[in-house]
Motif scaffolding. Structure first.
Motif, mmCIF file in Angstrom:
data_model
loop_
_atom_site.group_PDB
_atom_site.id
_atom_site.type_symbol
_atom_site.label_atom_id
_atom_site.label_comp_id
_atom_site.label_asym_id
_atom_site.label_seq_id
_atom_site.Cartn_x
_atom_site.Cartn_y
_atom_site.Cartn_z
ATOM 1 N N ASP A 15 0.832 -1.195 0.000
ATOM 2 C CA ASP A 15 0.000 0.000 0.000
ATOM 3 C C ASP A 15 0.870 1.250 0.000
ATOM 4 O O ASP A 15 1.873 1.313 0.725
ATOM 5 C CB ASP A 15 -0.898 0.027 1.241
ATOM 6 N N LYS A 30 0.550 5.540 0.220
ATOM 7 C CA LYS A 30 -0.211 6.773 0.407
ATOM 8 C C LYS A 30 0.683 7.897 -0.092
ATOM 9 O O LYS A 30 1.513 8.425 0.629
ATOM 10 C CB LYS A 30 -0.583 6.981 1.865
ATOM 11 N N ASN A 86 -0.666 -4.781 -7.814
ATOM 12 C CA ASN A 86 -1.596 -5.681 -7.142
ATOM 13 C C ASN A 86 -1.829 -5.200 -5.713
ATOM 14 O O ASN A 86 -2.200 -5.983 -4.852
ATOM 15 C CB ASN A 86 -1.075 -7.118 -7.149
ATOM 16 N N GLY A 87 -1.591 -3.921 -5.477
ATOM 17 C CA GLY A 87 -1.767 -3.345 -4.151
ATOM 18 C C GLY A 87 -2.738 -2.188 -4.200
ATOM 19 O O GLY A 87 -3.608 -2.102 -5.079
ATOM 20 N N ARG A 88 -2.577 -1.255 -3.239
ATOM 21 C CA ARG A 88 -3.453 -0.087 -3.155
ATOM 22 C C ARG A 88 -2.615 1.181 -3.150
ATOM 23 O O ARG A 88 -1.577 1.243 -2.498
ATOM 24 C CB ARG A 88 -4.295 -0.156 -1.888
ATOM 25 N N ILE A 89 -3.121 2.182 -3.895
ATOM 26 C CA ILE A 89 -2.455 3.477 -3.950
ATOM 27 C C ILE A 89 -3.500 4.566 -3.734
ATOM 28 O O ILE A 89 -4.532 4.574 -4.395
ATOM 29 C CB ILE A 89 -1.749 3.705 -5.310
ATOM 30 N N VAL A 90 -3.210 5.455 -2.799
ATOM 31 C CA VAL A 90 -3.997 6.675 -2.630
ATOM 32 C C VAL A 90 -3.073 7.805 -3.060
ATOM 33 O O VAL A 90 -2.241 8.271 -2.300
ATOM 34 C CB VAL A 90 -4.491 6.856 -1.185
ATOM 35 N N SER A 103 -6.177 -4.542 -7.870
ATOM 36 C CA SER A 103 -5.645 -3.350 -7.219
ATOM 37 C C SER A 103 -6.746 -2.335 -6.952
ATOM 38 O O SER A 103 -7.849 -2.444 -7.486
ATOM 39 C CB SER A 103 -4.548 -2.726 -8.084
ATOM 40 N N GLN A 104 -6.400 -1.341 -6.138
ATOM 41 C CA GLN A 104 -7.285 -0.222 -5.863
ATOM 42 C C GLN A 104 -6.460 1.051 -5.933
ATOM 43 O O GLN A 104 -5.386 1.127 -5.336
ATOM 44 C CB GLN A 104 -7.925 -0.339 -4.479
ATOM 45 N N VAL A 105 -6.977 2.037 -6.690
ATOM 46 C CA VAL A 105 -6.292 3.312 -6.819
ATOM 47 C C VAL A 105 -7.308 4.426 -6.632
ATOM 48 O O VAL A 105 -8.362 4.424 -7.255
ATOM 49 C CB VAL A 105 -5.609 3.475 -8.203
ATOM 50 N N GLN A 106 -6.980 5.352 -5.745
ATOM 51 C CA GLN A 106 -7.755 6.575 -5.601
ATOM 52 C C GLN A 106 -6.825 7.715 -5.999
ATOM 53 O O GLN A 106 -5.968 8.129 -5.234
ATOM 54 C CB GLN A 106 -8.253 6.769 -4.181
ATOM 55 N N THR A 151 -10.149 -4.860 -10.077
ATOM 56 C CA THR A 151 -9.492 -3.571 -9.863
ATOM 57 C C THR A 151 -10.519 -2.451 -9.792
ATOM 58 O O THR A 151 -11.487 -2.440 -10.541
ATOM 59 C CB THR A 151 -8.477 -3.291 -10.986
#
Length: 169
Positions: free
Chosen positions: A42, A44, A56-60, A73-76, A91
């Motif tokens: 992750d 931030k 394959n992770g998360r990014i804010v 994955s998740q992206v904001q 995703t």
């Protein structure tokens, strides 16, 4: 064995570099690299590389790279690519997407601007305006927003559409 994308140095390609953010890793801050990136953790903060990202992770935060493979994955944030993006079924992107080519089978809440071809697969859900040179939409894809393909100027549209329909008398 020749080096492949997402792979570190090999015998044939000792210069290949790979920046890895492994699973169970949390980065609080921007990440910049001149190498391919593999992100399973992750972040931030903004992520930027001149090469490719396997996510394959998360990014804010915003993502800027050449090509991206976003399978689970998740992206904001906004995603800006020079090349191609593949967005898998699992995703989620909350933000705008800009790319040369896109194959989307996941969820995007934001505007999609593709300079080349955009493919929307059966599980794609798009809430936002789409602008692309050409598009394909598989049965089952959900799109809510304005869709425009290659823009025609007045001269080009005059060659396609007559001024009026004439009926012989």
């Amino acid at each position: 064995m020749a080096g492949r994308r997402g792979q570190g140095p090999t015998e044939d390609n000792p210069e290949a570099e790979l920046t890895v953010i492994s699973a169970n890793t949390i980065v609080d801050g921007n990440v910049r690299s001149f190498a391919n990136m593999s992100i399973d953790g992750d972040i931030k903060g903004d992520v930027e590389t001149t090469k490719d990202i396997e996510l394959n992770g998360r990014i804010v935060g915003n993502v800027t790279c050449n090509n991206a493979n976003m399978i689970v994955s998740q992206v904001q944030g906004n995603v800006l690519l020079k090349g191609n993006v593949e967005i898998g079924r699992d995703t989620l992107l909350i933000g705008d997407l800009t790319s040369g080519f896109a194959s989307i089978n996941g969820k995007v809440k934001g505007n999609v601007e593709i300079s080349g071809k955009a493919e929307f697969k059966a599980d794609a859900v798009i809430f936002g305006d789409i602008s692309a040179s050409t598009i394909t939409v598989d049965d089952g894809a959900i799109i809510q927003g304005y869709v425009s393909t290659t823009f025609l100027n007045k001269e080009e549209s005059a060659n396609i559409f007559p001024e009026a329909v004439s009926i012989r008398e």
